[in-house]
Design a protein around this motif. Structure first.
Motif, PDB file in Angstrom:
ATOM      1  N   PHE A  51       0.977  -1.111  -0.039  1.00 11.58           N
ATOM      2  CA  PHE A  51       0.051  -0.114   0.001  1.00 11.58           C
ATOM      3  C   PHE A  51       0.970   1.272  -0.095  1.00 11.58           C
ATOM      4  O   PHE A  51       1.821   1.241   0.823  1.00 11.58           O
ATOM      5  N   THR A  59      -1.978  -4.753   6.513  1.00 13.11           N
ATOM      6  CA  THR A  59      -2.930  -4.315   5.584  1.00 13.11           C
ATOM      7  C   THR A  59      -3.922  -5.324   5.132  1.00 13.11           C
ATOM      8  O   THR A  59      -3.467  -6.688   5.421  1.00 13.11           O
ATOM      9  N   HIS A  96      -5.133   1.524   6.283  1.00  8.63           N
ATOM     10  CA  HIS A  96      -4.542   0.395   5.752  1.00  8.63           C
ATOM     11  C   HIS A  96      -5.555  -0.733   5.355  1.00  8.63           C
ATOM     12  O   HIS A  96      -5.214  -2.039   5.288  1.00  8.63           O
TER      13      HIS A  96
END
Length: 114
Positions: A51, A59, A96
């Motif tokens: 990410f 994440t 996230h």
């Protein structure tokens, strides 16, 4: 007939998986007409997720598939709850987590379609 599939960048324990399954089972009821009785869940942990070009923080990518359509307000409430669940159980920060919703007009089960 909802299905919630989660791709998670960290390895999760059996206890965490069970807690996620249980909490998602409660959360799906935020969509009118949906319940844990028809919910299928999947967890792909240790998934290679990047990410913003980085993979140093936990994440998750969560996909919610449902038969039929739901009110956008219900999806908004479910997004809030899923974010809370993954934060509480796996300590994944809200920024996230991506959540994708996919409604389906055709859904097969038990040898036929609904």
């Amino acid at each position: 007939m909802p299905f919630i599939n989660s791709k998670i960048s960290i390895t999760i324990s059996k206890e965490q998986e069970t807690k996620l399954k249980t909490e998602l089972g409660k959360a799906i009821e935020l969509i009118p007409g949906k319940s844990e009785n028809w919910l299928m869940t999947g967890f792909e942990d240790g998934y290679h997720l990047y990410f913003r070009g980085d993979n140093s923080l936990p994440t998750a990518f969560v996909e919610v598939m449902i038969f039929g359509k739901a009110n956008p307000d219900a999806f908004e409430k479910l997004t809030e709850k899923i974010t809370e669940i993954f934060g509480d159980v796996l300590d994944i920060k809200p920024d996230h987590i991506y959540i994708k919703y996919t409604p389906a007009d055709q859904w097969g089960w038990n040898g036929s379609n609904f």
